[in-house]
Write an enzyme that holds these catalytic residues in place. Structure first.
Site, PDB file in Angstrom:
ATOM      1  CG  LEU A  12      -1.876   1.217   1.292  1.00 36.41           C
ATOM      2  CD1 LEU A  12      -2.685   1.407   0.013  1.00 36.41           C
ATOM      3  CD2 LEU A  12      -2.799   1.095   2.496  1.00 36.41           C
ATOM      4  CE1 TYR A 128      -2.166  -6.706  11.338  1.00 41.48           C
ATOM      5  CE2 TYR A 128      -4.265  -7.798  10.893  1.00 41.48           C
ATOM      6  CZ  TYR A 128      -3.325  -6.826  10.589  1.00 41.48           C
ATOM      7  OH  TYR A 128      -3.545  -5.973   9.540  1.00 41.48           O
ATOM      8  CE  LYS A 132      -3.365  -2.076  11.624  1.00 43.03           C
ATOM      9  NZ  LYS A 132      -2.351  -1.085  11.193  1.00 43.03           N
TER      10      LYS A 132
END
Length: 292
Positions: A12, A128, A132
């Site tokens: 990205l 994870y 986040k």
């Protein structure tokens, strides 16, 4: 405007920089240090770097993304995804920059059969996902923020599901692919365009940004092979069956990663193209680059 991008070595970040340059932003107005040049977990280094460049917008694309690896490396995952994000938020505040934080469908438990709305309750099931989400909470404390949840990402610069399935097809007449996890693939070229549009606005808040439509991993693989002209057969299996075939445990993944895009439309932005259209363009891009 001046732009600071983390994670330019990934899929990205690479396309965000490419999109800005295509829009005519001079390279001198973009900084995109790699992790070897700037450790985002070092608060003082981040503060100095951002203050010296004084960006108008920070695209925070860097993250610890090894979902399975994070289960046994939780401390490092937390350090990058939470502490690193807090450092960038503090730096953004000091120079009055907008911050765009890239989050994930993993903040949800995947038990909701309806597409998740941006304000639905988070319930991450993996290390994870939890890190986040904590990153999201840190970003939300600063008013000039955009949180963009994405899923099933693929792009030119890095490893992804599409490249893996193309590679596997070279040596296998049949592949087993999970058919009971539903979500939306996201092409970084389309996502970068949306993020650049966001950066030019002050429509702060939380967004879900994936390509339009939903599919399973097996459906996605069928589309990949069709577009690439590959005849490898696909055996559709459950997550449980796949874990047995793989022979090693996996972090818990959301079964239903349907993300509702209401906030994109409500704020006057264009939705991303369909995932089928995105897959075809990506396969064409891989051919052009000699990777297929």
């Amino acid at each position: 405007m001046k732009y600071f991008i983390t994670g330019v070595g990934g899929q990205l970040g690479f396309d965000v920089k490419r999109e800005l340059i295509q829009r005519g932003v001079p390279e001198s107005d973009i900084v995109s240090p790699r992790s070897s040049e700037l450790d985002i977990t070092n608060a003082e280094a981040v503060e100095n770097y951002v203050e010296n460049f004084c960006p108008d917008v920070i695209f925070h694309c860097a993250a610890y993304t090894n979902v399975d690896g994070a289960e046994s490396d939780a401390e490092n995952c937390y350090k990058i995804n939470v502490e690193g994000t807090k450092n960038l938020v503090r730096a953004a505040e000091q120079v009055d920059a907008k911050i765009i934080y890239i989050s994930t469908d993993y903040v949800f438990d995947g038990e909701n059969p309806e597409p998740y709305k941006v304000n639905d309750k988070a319930n991450p099931q993996s290390v994870y996902g939890k890190t986040k989400y904590e990153g999201e909470l840190a970003v939300q404390k600063y008013p000039k923020h955009f949180i963009v949840r994405i899923a099933w990402v693929f792009g030119l610069n890095g490893h992804n599901f599409v490249k893996t399935m193309l590679k596997v097809a070279k040596n296998h007449a049949e592949v087993s692919v999970v058919d009971d996890q539903i979500g939306s693939p996201t092409y970084t070229v389309d996502l970068a365009r949306f993020l650049a549009d966001l950066a030019e606005s002050d429509k702060y808040g939380v967004y879900h940004a994936t390509n339009e439509g939903f599919c399973s991993w097996a459906d996605f693989t069928e589309e990949i092979y069709r577009d690439a002209g590959i005849g490898t057969k696909i055996k559709k299996v459950s997550t449980e069956e796949y874990i047995k075939i793989a022979g090693h445990p996996q972090a818990k993944r959301p079964h239903y990663s349907k993300l509702g895009k209401d906030s994109i439309e409500k704020n006057g932005f264009d939705k991303l193209p369909t995932w089928q259209d995105a897959t075809k363009r990506y396969i064409d891009e891989l051919r052009k680059e000699g990777e297929l």
